[in-house]
Design a protein around this motif. Structure first.
Motif, PDB file in Angstrom:
ATOM      1  N   UNK A  36       0.831  -1.209   0.000  1.00  0.00           N
ATOM      2  CA  UNK A  36       0.000   0.000   0.000  1.00  0.00           C
ATOM      3  C   UNK A  36       0.864   1.257   0.000  1.00  0.00           C
ATOM      4  N   UNK A  37       1.923   1.274   0.809  1.00  0.00           N
ATOM      5  CA  UNK A  37       2.827   2.432   0.837  1.00  0.00           C
ATOM      6  C   UNK A  37       3.523   2.590  -0.513  1.00  0.00           C
ATOM      7  N   UNK A  38       3.952   1.474  -1.098  1.00  0.00           N
ATOM      8  CA  UNK A  38       4.614   1.508  -2.397  1.00  0.00           C
ATOM      9  C   UNK A  38       3.687   2.086  -3.469  1.00  0.00           C
ATOM     10  N   UNK A  39       2.466   1.619  -3.501  1.00  0.00           N
ATOM     11  CA  UNK A  39       1.500   2.156  -4.465  1.00  0.00           C
ATOM     12  C   UNK A  39       1.203   3.629  -4.193  1.00  0.00           C
ATOM     13  N   UNK A  40       1.167   4.007  -2.927  1.00  0.00           N
ATOM     14  CA  UNK A  40       0.948   5.409  -2.571  1.00  0.00           C
ATOM     15  C   UNK A  40       2.059   6.305  -3.093  1.00  0.00           C
ATOM     16  N   UNK A  41       3.298   5.835  -2.992  1.00  0.00           N
ATOM     17  CA  UNK A  41       4.423   6.622  -3.515  1.00  0.00           C
ATOM     18  C   UNK A  41       4.320   6.735  -5.030  1.00  0.00           C
ATOM     19  N   UNK A  42       3.983   5.624  -5.711  1.00  0.00           N
ATOM     20  CA  UNK A  42       3.803   5.674  -7.165  1.00  0.00           C
ATOM     21  C   UNK A  42       2.696   6.656  -7.559  1.00  0.00           C
ATOM     22  N   UNK A  43       1.593   6.627  -6.849  1.00  0.00           N
ATOM     23  CA  UNK A  43       0.480   7.530  -7.170  1.00  0.00           C
ATOM     24  C   UNK A  43       0.891   8.983  -6.930  1.00  0.00           C
ATOM     25  N   UNK A  44       1.558   9.243  -5.818  1.00  0.00           N
ATOM     26  CA  UNK A  44       2.008  10.608  -5.512  1.00  0.00           C
ATOM     27  C   UNK A  44       2.961  11.120  -6.589  1.00  0.00           C
ATOM     28  N   UNK A  45       3.968  10.308  -6.937  1.00  0.00           N
ATOM     29  CA  UNK A  45       4.917  10.737  -7.966  1.00  0.00           C
ATOM     30  C   UNK A  45       4.237  10.886  -9.324  1.00  0.00           C
ATOM     31  N   UNK A  46       3.260  10.031  -9.599  1.00  0.00           N
ATOM     32  CA  UNK A  46       2.511  10.142 -10.849  1.00  0.00           C
ATOM     33  C   UNK A  46       1.734  11.442 -10.928  1.00  0.00           C
ATOM     34  N   UNK A  47       1.103  11.829  -9.822  1.00  0.00           N
ATOM     35  CA  UNK A  47       0.382  13.103  -9.801  1.00  0.00           C
ATOM     36  C   UNK A  47       1.344  14.279  -9.955  1.00  0.00           C
ATOM     37  N   UNK A  48       2.509  14.163  -9.349  1.00  0.00           N
ATOM     38  CA  UNK A  48       3.501  15.232  -9.488  1.00  0.00           C
ATOM     39  C   UNK A  48       3.979  15.344 -10.934  1.00  0.00           C
ATOM     40  N   UNK A 105      10.002  19.368 -11.226  1.00  0.00           N
ATOM     41  CA  UNK A 105       9.713  18.267 -12.154  1.00  0.00           C
ATOM     42  C   UNK A 105      10.929  17.372 -12.344  1.00  0.00           C
ATOM     43  N   UNK A 106      12.128  17.955 -12.344  1.00  0.00           N
ATOM     44  CA  UNK A 106      13.354  17.154 -12.450  1.00  0.00           C
ATOM     45  C   UNK A 106      13.507  16.237 -11.241  1.00  0.00           C
ATOM     46  N   UNK A 107      13.294  16.802 -10.055  1.00  0.00           N
ATOM     47  CA  UNK A 107      13.414  16.006  -8.825  1.00  0.00           C
ATOM     48  C   UNK A 107      12.378  14.888  -8.823  1.00  0.00           C
ATOM     49  N   UNK A 108      11.159  15.199  -9.226  1.00  0.00           N
ATOM     50  CA  UNK A 108      10.103  14.190  -9.281  1.00  0.00           C
ATOM     51  C   UNK A 108      10.442  13.099 -10.285  1.00  0.00           C
ATOM     52  N   UNK A 109      10.932  13.479 -11.443  1.00  0.00           N
ATOM     53  CA  UNK A 109      11.301  12.536 -12.491  1.00  0.00           C
ATOM     54  C   UNK A 109      12.417  11.602 -12.019  1.00  0.00           C
ATOM     55  N   UNK A 110      13.430  12.163 -11.379  1.00  0.00           N
ATOM     56  CA  UNK A 110      14.547  11.356 -10.883  1.00  0.00           C
ATOM     57  C   UNK A 110      14.084  10.454  -9.743  1.00  0.00           C
ATOM     58  N   UNK A 111      13.249  10.965  -8.856  1.00  0.00           N
ATOM     59  CA  UNK A 111      12.715  10.137  -7.762  1.00  0.00           C
ATOM     60  C   UNK A 111      11.848   9.005  -8.297  1.00  0.00           C
ATOM     61  N   UNK A 132      12.106   7.480 -11.238  1.00  0.00           N
ATOM     62  CA  UNK A 132      12.988   6.462 -11.797  1.00  0.00           C
ATOM     63  C   UNK A 132      13.782   5.743 -10.703  1.00  0.00           C
ATOM     64  N   UNK A 133      14.189   6.473  -9.681  1.00  0.00           N
ATOM     65  CA  UNK A 133      14.869   5.838  -8.548  1.00  0.00           C
ATOM     66  C   UNK A 133      13.959   4.865  -7.815  1.00  0.00           C
ATOM     67  N   UNK A 134      12.685   5.228  -7.688  1.00  0.00           N
ATOM     68  CA  UNK A 134      11.720   4.343  -7.024  1.00  0.00           C
ATOM     69  C   UNK A 134      11.518   3.058  -7.826  1.00  0.00           C
ATOM     70  N   UNK A 135      11.524   3.172  -9.149  1.00  0.00           N
ATOM     71  CA  UNK A 135      11.412   1.987  -9.997  1.00  0.00           C
ATOM     72  C   UNK A 135      12.619   1.077  -9.778  1.00  0.00           C
ATOM     73  N   UNK A 136      13.817   1.653  -9.745  1.00  0.00           N
ATOM     74  CA  UNK A 136      15.028   0.861  -9.522  1.00  0.00           C
ATOM     75  C   UNK A 136      14.992   0.209  -8.143  1.00  0.00           C
ATOM     76  N   UNK A 137      14.562   0.954  -7.138  1.00  0.00           N
ATOM     77  CA  UNK A 137      14.457   0.405  -5.788  1.00  0.00           C
ATOM     78  C   UNK A 137      13.476  -0.764  -5.737  1.00  0.00           C
ATOM     79  N   UNK A 138      12.364  -0.644  -6.440  1.00  0.00           N
ATOM     80  CA  UNK A 138      11.389  -1.734  -6.486  1.00  0.00           C
ATOM     81  C   UNK A 138      11.951  -2.954  -7.208  1.00  0.00           C
ATOM     82  N   UNK A 139      12.694  -2.745  -8.287  1.00  0.00           N
ATOM     83  CA  UNK A 139      13.311  -3.874  -8.983  1.00  0.00           C
ATOM     84  C   UNK A 139      14.328  -4.586  -8.101  1.00  0.00           C
ATOM     85  N   UNK A 140      15.115  -3.824  -7.347  1.00  0.00           N
ATOM     86  CA  UNK A 140      16.061  -4.434  -6.409  1.00  0.00           C
ATOM     87  C   UNK A 140      15.332  -5.211  -5.312  1.00  0.00           C
TER      88      UNK A 140
END
Length: 97
Positions: free
Chosen positions: A18-30, A55-61, A63-71
């Motif tokens: 739920x927290x992971x999806x919440x972060x994805x939704x938040x970053x998606x809205x940003x 927008x740069x910080x959001x974009x980098x975060x 992509x970083x969140x995607x990498x963190x999830x893959x790890x």
């Protein structure tokens, strides 16, 4: 051998998802802010030069969140395979590890 499917582990897993999806939704809205206010005169679409600092910080975060999830998924798969190998070794009596 300890059981993996305890109530505590199940609830912890649900909370993490739920927290992971919440972060994805938040970053998606940003990132929707970039899509709404993009202008071609500022540069190519999805290039860093056409983004504001937020927008740069959001974009980098994002992509970083995607990498963190893959790890995390890789680590979970590693632990599951290690668990299953140890379980099979105990069942067959093979302990030459």
């Amino acid at each position: 051998m300890k059981s993996i499917l305890t109530l505590k582990n199940i609830l912890l897993t649900i909370i993490i998802i739920i927290v992971d999806l919440g972060v994805y939704i938040f970053l998606g809205f940003m990132l929707m802010n970039y899509e709404d206010f993009y202008e071609e005169s500022e540069g190519p679409y999805w290039s860093l030069e056409s983004m504001t600092l937020t927008e740069k910080v959001t974009y980098i975060c994002f992509n970083g969140w995607i990498i963190l999830n893959l790890l995390a998924i890789g680590f979970i798969l590693y632990r599951i395979s290690k668990y299953l190998i140890n379980k099979r070794k105990k069942k067959t009596g093979y302990n030459n590890a």
